[in-house]
Design an enzyme around this catalytic site. Structure first.
Site, short mmCIF file in Angstrom:
data_model
loop_
_atom_site.label_atom_id
_atom_site.label_comp_id
_atom_site.label_asym_id
_atom_site.label_seq_id
_atom_site.Cartn_x
_atom_site.Cartn_y
_atom_site.Cartn_z
N HIS A 82 26.95 -31.15 -47.59
CA HIS A 82 25.52 -31.05 -47.26
C HIS A 82 25.08 -32.32 -46.54
O HIS A 82 25.48 -33.42 -46.91
CB HIS A 82 24.70 -30.87 -48.55
CG HIS A 82 23.24 -30.73 -48.31
ND1 HIS A 82 22.66 -29.54 -47.93
CD2 HIS A 82 22.24 -31.64 -48.36
CE1 HIS A 82 21.36 -29.72 -47.77
NE2 HIS A 82 21.08 -30.99 -48.02
N ASP A 161 12.96 -24.54 -56.77
CA ASP A 161 12.93 -25.52 -55.69
C ASP A 161 12.06 -25.03 -54.53
O ASP A 161 11.29 -25.79 -53.96
CB ASP A 161 14.35 -25.81 -55.18
CG ASP A 161 14.32 -26.80 -54.03
OD1 ASP A 161 13.91 -27.95 -54.26
OD2 ASP A 161 14.66 -26.42 -52.90
N ARG A 168 5.25 -29.99 -52.97
CA ARG A 168 5.49 -31.40 -52.61
C ARG A 168 5.04 -31.67 -51.18
O ARG A 168 4.50 -32.73 -50.87
CB ARG A 168 6.98 -31.73 -52.77
CG ARG A 168 7.41 -31.82 -54.22
CD ARG A 168 8.94 -31.83 -54.34
NE ARG A 168 9.54 -32.89 -53.57
CZ ARG A 168 10.79 -32.87 -53.10
NH1 ARG A 168 11.56 -31.83 -53.32
NH2 ARG A 168 11.25 -33.88 -52.41
N SER A 183 16.45 -31.59 -55.85
CA SER A 183 16.25 -30.45 -54.96
C SER A 183 17.57 -30.10 -54.26
O SER A 183 18.01 -28.94 -54.24
CB SER A 183 15.15 -30.80 -53.95
OG SER A 183 15.15 -29.93 -52.86
N LYS A 187 20.57 -26.85 -55.43
CA LYS A 187 21.00 -25.79 -54.52
C LYS A 187 22.53 -25.76 -54.39
O LYS A 187 23.14 -24.71 -54.28
CB LYS A 187 20.32 -25.96 -53.16
CG LYS A 187 18.85 -25.54 -53.24
CD LYS A 187 18.10 -25.80 -51.96
CE LYS A 187 17.75 -27.24 -51.81
NZ LYS A 187 16.66 -27.55 -50.90
N1 URA Z 1 16.24 -31.55 -48.52
C1 URA Z 1 16.07 -30.77 -49.60
O1 URA Z 1 16.72 -29.74 -49.76
N2 URA Z 1 15.14 -31.13 -50.50
C2 URA Z 1 14.38 -32.25 -50.39
O2 URA Z 1 13.59 -32.53 -51.25
C3 URA Z 1 14.58 -33.05 -49.25
C4 URA Z 1 15.52 -32.68 -48.33
#
Ligand code: URA
Length: 442
Positions: A82, A161, A168, A183, A187
């Site tokens: 990622h 999320d 947010r 976050s 995932k």
């Molecule tokens: N990428 C994400 O998936 N979440 C965040 O909070 C910031 C960047």
């Protein structure tokens, strides 16, 4: 238990229990905890932070808020990758087939682009016929058969999320390290990864503007991995300019193919080799990063990575002749040069602005409903440290609808800073954080 008491406890800087964190996240998903309480909780985290244990508990509570993909039917250790987001970041297009060609299974779930960042799925759809929707059985069967698959997120992955991020975004609570780390990691964990390689970007085009913050975010995610039983390796790399030269869907696919042929831009190749080395190490197919790097370099030079991309495209219904002959990829009707207004060295390039310019040409989505033009975008001719003469081309704009061309040109010119002194070279990769500690490269 009451949401009010938990928010107050965090506001006072006390450590929350796993049960308190789960109470808030579960309640948020069912609707028992309203948005305003969750927003207050996010703000309390922003101001008071969280311990590594609390951040891991928040991550797992979020991961469990929806489906958790079971990849155990795929043979081998599944390593996901990622990046915290960049402009011109086509690393996955290179890395997925390259790592698979070296023997590590890659079961990749990717996203679409929104705003100035591109999405791997959109890029792949530049190849006619390419299908990114797969049932989970097809997904698993493909990875077992050819070693890799790239699909869209299916099912109900981390709904907590999705909802929390939306809050947010409008409550000034995005740039909190525990919130970003949980976050991202929730995932990856819900996606079924056994181990995770991360690329934390720092610089003008990134969430983390300073190097210290980028290392803190990298450490927070390695800590989550340690607490939740997933090994994590997190690089910190620069995003002070786009990676490679191309920004735009088909243009980036063409550049990824060039890279798999062994003729890609050096910065892109370097990031792919660094991330890939850790992926092979964590997958257990290489004993160490150095051996892994040799395996990856061989797969670049002997065409094994490119052949794997062809197999991947074929397996997902795409026309492989577009990979063998990238000139067939969608091409914009017009290529317009962007001419430098001054002479000197390129001091910096605002990556974010290049991404916005490509989006305005039609390469990215301004809203979820935007229809992309896969052929358009920007190809940089000059990058940081290059010398340029007034009137020389800084970039080529690949244009379809030219109604916003003047505005795009103005933005791009403003994104470049050109000046007299030759800028000092700075590293592309600043360091690596693993369970063994922090290794700073510069
Ligand atoms: N990428 C994400 O998936 N979440 C965040 O909070 C910031 C960047």
């Amino acid at each position: 238990m009451r949401a009010y008491d938990i928010i107050y406890k965090k506001r006072m800087g006390e450590e929350l229990t796993p049960a308190e964190i789960a109470f808030l996240i579960d309640g948020f998903v069912t609707g028992a905890v309203p948005d305003y309480q969750m927003s207050a909780f996010a703000m309390a985290i922003c101001l008071q932070g969280m311990t590594a244990r609390e951040t891991a508990d928040l991550t797992m509570a979020m991961a469990r808020s929806g489906d958790i993909i079971d990849l155990s039917a795929i043979r081998g250790r599944k390593v996901d990758k990622h990046s915290t987001g960049g402009v011109g970041d086509k690393v996955s297009l290179v890395l997925v087939p390259l790592v698979a060609a070296c023997g590590a299974p890659v079961a990749k779930m990717s996203g679409r682009g929104l705003g100035h960042t591109g999405g791997t799925l959109d890029k792949l759809e530049s190849v006619p016929g390419m299908r990114i929707e797969r049932t989970s059985d097809e997904f698993i069967e493909q990875v077992n058969r050819i070693g890799c698959a790239v699909v869209g997120q299916s099912g109900n992955l981390v709904p907590a999320d999705k909802r929390l991020y939306a809050l947010r975004d409008v409550t000034a609570t995005v740039d909190s390290i525990p919130l970003i780390a949980s976050s991202i990691m929730s995932k990856k964990i819900a996606g079924g990864a056994d181990a995770i390689v991360l690329d934390v970007k720092t610089g003008s085009g990134a969430f983390m503007k300073t190097l210290d913050d980028a290392f803190r975010l990298a450490q927070a995610m390695v800590d989550i991995g340690r607490e939740t039983g997933r090994e994590v390796a997190a690089f910190v790399s620069e995003m002070d300019q786009p990676l490679g030269f191309a920004v735009g869907n088909a243009l980036e696919v063409a550049e990824a193919i060039e890279t798999l042929r062994g003729f890609g831009p050096k910065d892109l190749e370097d990031v792919c080799l660094a991330l890939g080395s850790q992926m092979l190490r964590l997958a257990g197919v290489a004993p160490d990063a150095e051996t892994a790097r040799k395996m990856l370099t061989r797969a670049l030079r002997n065409g094994a990575g490119l052949n794997k991309l062809i197999e991947l495209v074929e397996a997902q219904g795409g026309d492989p002749s577009y990979i063998r002959q990238p000139v067939k990829l969608p091409r914009a009707p017009k290529v317009v040069p962007l001419l430098a207004a001054a002479s000197g060295y390129v001091q910096s390039i605002e990556a974010l602005e290049i991404g916005v310019a490509a989006m305005m040409l039609g390469a990215g989505r301004e809203t979820k409903e935007s229809v992309l033009d896969l052929s358009v975008g920007v190809v940089l001719r000059k990058k940081v440290g290059d010398q340029v003469e007034e009137g020389e081309a800084l970039a080529d704009l690949h244009v379809g609808d030219d109604s916003r061309l003047a505005e795009v040109k103005q933005r791009l010119l403003a994104a470049y800073t050109i000046g007299a002194p030759e800028p000092p070279a700075h590293p592309l990769i600043y360091g690596l954080v693993t369970e063994a500690g922090i290794e700073r490269y510069a």
